[in-house]
Design a protein around this motif. Structure first.
Motif, short mmCIF file in Angstrom:
data_model
loop_
_atom_site.label_atom_id
_atom_site.label_comp_id
_atom_site.label_asym_id
_atom_site.label_seq_id
_atom_site.Cartn_x
_atom_site.Cartn_y
_atom_site.Cartn_z
N HIS A 29 9.39 18.01 21.11
CA HIS A 29 9.72 16.67 20.66
C HIS A 29 9.12 15.59 21.55
CE1 HIS A 29 12.07 13.01 20.12
NE2 HIS A 29 11.90 13.35 18.87
N VAL A 77 22.06 7.20 26.36
CA VAL A 77 21.22 7.79 27.41
C VAL A 77 21.07 9.30 27.16
CG1 VAL A 77 21.09 8.34 29.88
CG2 VAL A 77 21.76 6.04 29.15
N ILE A 78 22.19 9.97 26.88
CA ILE A 78 22.17 11.42 26.72
C ILE A 78 21.36 11.83 25.47
CG2 ILE A 78 23.60 13.45 26.22
CD1 ILE A 78 25.81 12.06 27.93
N PHE A 81 17.35 9.15 25.74
CA PHE A 81 16.54 9.27 26.96
C PHE A 81 16.48 10.74 27.41
CE2 PHE A 81 17.02 4.67 28.74
CZ PHE A 81 16.05 4.25 27.83
N MET A 82 17.62 11.44 27.34
CA MET A 82 17.65 12.83 27.78
C MET A 82 17.31 13.80 26.64
SD MET A 82 21.07 12.61 30.21
CE MET A 82 20.78 13.93 31.40
N HIS A 83 17.03 13.25 25.46
CA HIS A 83 16.56 14.06 24.34
C HIS A 83 17.54 15.13 23.86
CE1 HIS A 83 12.14 13.01 24.98
NE2 HIS A 83 12.43 12.73 23.74
N LEU A 84 18.80 15.02 24.22
CA LEU A 84 19.73 16.11 23.87
C LEU A 84 19.85 16.26 22.35
CD1 LEU A 84 21.37 18.26 25.34
CD2 LEU A 84 23.40 16.86 25.01
N ASP A 87 17.53 18.82 21.41
CA ASP A 87 17.50 20.01 22.26
C ASP A 87 18.15 21.20 21.54
OD1 ASP A 87 17.11 21.56 24.58
OD2 ASP A 87 17.41 19.78 25.83
N THR A 88 18.09 22.35 22.17
CA THR A 88 18.64 23.56 21.54
C THR A 88 20.17 23.54 21.57
OG1 THR A 88 18.57 24.72 23.65
CG2 THR A 88 16.65 24.96 22.22
N ASN A 91 21.75 24.41 24.96
CA ASN A 91 21.71 23.33 25.95
C ASN A 91 22.74 22.25 25.64
OD1 ASN A 91 19.70 24.66 27.26
ND2 ASN A 91 18.03 23.34 26.55
N PHE A 95 25.87 21.42 28.31
CA PHE A 95 26.09 20.12 28.93
C PHE A 95 27.39 19.47 28.44
CE2 PHE A 95 25.02 15.50 29.50
CZ PHE A 95 25.05 15.53 30.88
N GLN B 35 12.49 27.58 28.02
CA GLN B 35 13.90 27.53 27.60
C GLN B 35 14.83 28.00 28.71
OE1 GLN B 35 14.66 25.87 25.21
NE2 GLN B 35 13.13 25.97 23.60
N LEU B 39 17.60 25.53 30.34
CA LEU B 39 19.03 25.85 30.28
C LEU B 39 19.64 25.80 31.68
CD1 LEU B 39 21.61 26.86 28.92
CD2 LEU B 39 20.73 29.19 29.13
N TRP B 42 20.18 22.18 32.69
CA TRP B 42 21.33 21.56 32.02
C TRP B 42 22.63 22.04 32.66
CZ3 TRP B 42 21.49 17.27 29.46
CH2 TRP B 42 20.42 16.88 28.64
N ALA B 46 25.52 19.88 34.42
CA ALA B 46 26.95 19.99 34.12
C ALA B 46 27.76 20.00 35.42
CB ALA B 46 27.22 21.26 33.30
N ALA B 97 11.51 7.78 31.02
CA ALA B 97 11.34 8.39 29.69
C ALA B 97 9.89 8.24 29.23
CB ALA B 97 12.29 7.73 28.69
N GLN B 104 3.84 14.57 28.31
CA GLN B 104 3.86 15.38 27.09
C GLN B 104 2.60 15.19 26.27
OE1 GLN B 104 7.55 13.84 25.43
NE2 GLN B 104 8.52 15.86 25.62
N LEU B 224 15.30 14.27 33.44
CA LEU B 224 16.72 14.48 33.11
C LEU B 224 17.60 14.10 34.30
CD1 LEU B 224 16.78 17.88 31.17
CD2 LEU B 224 17.06 15.57 30.26
N HIS B 227 17.86 10.36 34.59
CA HIS B 227 18.74 9.78 33.57
C HIS B 227 20.20 10.02 33.93
CE1 HIS B 227 15.32 8.75 31.28
NE2 HIS B 227 15.00 9.97 30.93
N LEU B 231 23.24 7.50 34.15
CA LEU B 231 24.48 7.79 33.41
C LEU B 231 25.72 7.55 34.27
CD1 LEU B 231 25.21 9.19 30.64
CD2 LEU B 231 25.34 11.31 31.92
N ILE B 234 26.39 3.85 34.90
CA ILE B 234 26.92 3.15 33.72
C ILE B 234 28.45 3.09 33.80
CG2 ILE B 234 27.32 3.51 31.23
CD1 ILE B 234 24.34 4.22 31.01
#
Lengths: 142, 244
Positions: A29, A77-78, A81-84, A87-88, A91, A95, B35, B39, B42, B46, B97, B104, B224, B227, B231, B234
């Motif tokens: 993406h 943002v998530i 910007f973070m493209h979630l 995403d799969t 992921n 998160f 991937q 993962l 991410w 978390a 971004a 990319q 990420l 960002h 986050l 904010i």
């Protein structure tokens, strides 16, 4: 995969990207510049709104309003910007689960506090009795 | 041929200014490598949410105990500087971004420019933060030189909180607001510095041509992280500068 830009920045699946050969990373993406700029504008406007609403006294609702606006900003943002959003599933689950567990932390912490009635008047008494916690019902006049 | 008899998978460079990427031998395909690492990242993010979440829980707990203390403390912070830093971080999230997008699409020069702008944003944020901290230090609200001194039993006070102007004299436990303010903004500030360092590392790799449409994973992951820094802020901005 050459520069493959999606001008709408939104609805499209991954299906149209498969078949570009396996010598790629598999993440496909690429968002448009316009989408990123629009998201930035939304975030800046919501920052102004955050400051503006803080000038009004809505009582206890001020906290809810401030956190509500912050959550909307965080979602932008998530997701973008973070493209979630693109995403799969694994992921996304990984998160977003952190927020589920975070809410457990908040719920139990605040439930504990709400049921103790440890306001600072009682806290003063608590200090006087050598840091032993005193059940509110044993305090006179409170 | 790698040692276990498999061919190493190589992602070719899209042009002479780029270098090919060799997929680590323990992954079968580029997709699997991408991937797996994504993962993992991410999952790390978390844990970052949970790290800051503990601090936010502390904030809400003490805000509930001493609401006047927090409101009074919030008034002593400059909401204008807070709003300025919020805007700086939001803008730097946009440049980041755009930097990821440039990687990319194999646009080396644009990647370098956007990452450079993001580092400038990080620097601007820390400069503003420095002046805010200096003001708190000068008013005895957070005395940085005394942060690691123990509780002063004789004077019955915390060495790092002396409140020279008596600004917090009418509210209980004034130090609680500033303890939470310092802890949250300092840990956030450390993340800003680490993020800036990572982006500089990305710029080095970009200059060498390592990142392009076929392989941009490190740029994506550092993006990420950046960002996430945005986050967290904010939520910090309204809670600390505009105390509801």
């Amino acid at each position: 995969m050459a520069a493959h830009t999606h001008n709408d920045g939104h609805a499209h699946g991954h299906a149209d990207h498969h078949g570009h050969g396996e010598l790629q990373m598999g993440h496909h993406h690429v968002s448009s510049t316009a989408m990123f700029t629009n998201v930035l504008m939304v975030l800046l406007v919501l920052t102004i709104v955050t400051v503006a609403v803080s000038r009004f006294d809505f009582g206890g609702a001020n906290m809810l309003i401030a956190m509500g606006i912050a959550s909307v900003k965080a979602s932008f943002v998530i997701l973008f910007f973070m493209h979630l959003k693109w995403d799969t599933a694994i992921n996304k689950i990984t998160f977003l689960c952190s927020f589920v567990f975070l809410s457990l932390l908040f719920i139990f912490t605040l439930a504990d506090q709400a049921t103790r009635r440890l306001d600072h008047d009682i806290h003063v008494v608590k200090t006087k009795v050598d840091k032993q916690w005193v059940h509110p019902s044993t305090l006179s006049g409170k | 041929m790698s040692h276990d008899g498999h061919h190493s998978v190589v992602i070719p460079a899209p042009g002479p200014e780029f270098v090919p990427h060799t997929v680590a031998h323990h992954f079968d395909t580029p997709v699997q490598e991408f991937q797996s690492l994504k993962l993992g990242f991410w999952l790390f993010l978390a844990t970052e949410i949970l790290l800051f979440g503990g601090l936010f829980a502390a904030y809400f707990y003490y805000h509930d105990l001493y609401p006047e203390t927090f409101r009074e403390g919030g008034r002593l912070l400059s909401w204008k500087l807070g709003a300025l830093n919020t805007s700086v971080l939001l803008a730097s999230s946009w440049t980041m971004a755009m930097g990821v997008r440039s990687a990319q699409t194999s646009q080396k020069k644009k990647t370098l420019i956007f990452c450079g702008l993001t580092v400038l944003g990080a620097a601007a944020f820390m400069v503003v933060k420095f002046f805010e901290y200096k003001s708190k230090h000068d008013h005895g609200l957070v005395i940085f030189t005394e942060l690691f001194s123990g509780y002063d039993e004789a004077a019955k006070q915390l060495p790092w909180f002396k409140d020279y102007d008596g600004a917090m004299a009418n509210v209980p436990h004034g130090h609680m607001f500033f303890a939470i303010y310092l802890t949250m903004t300092a840990i956030h500030g450390i993340h800003v510095l680490i993020g800036a360092g990572l982006i500089l590392w990305i710029m080095k790799g970009t200059a060498k041509g390592r990142f392009h449409a076929g392989y941009y994973l490190p740029v994506d992951l550092v993006g990420l992280y950046w960002h996430l820094v945005d986050l967290i802020w904010i939520f910090l901005f309204p809670l600390l500068y505009l105390v509801p």
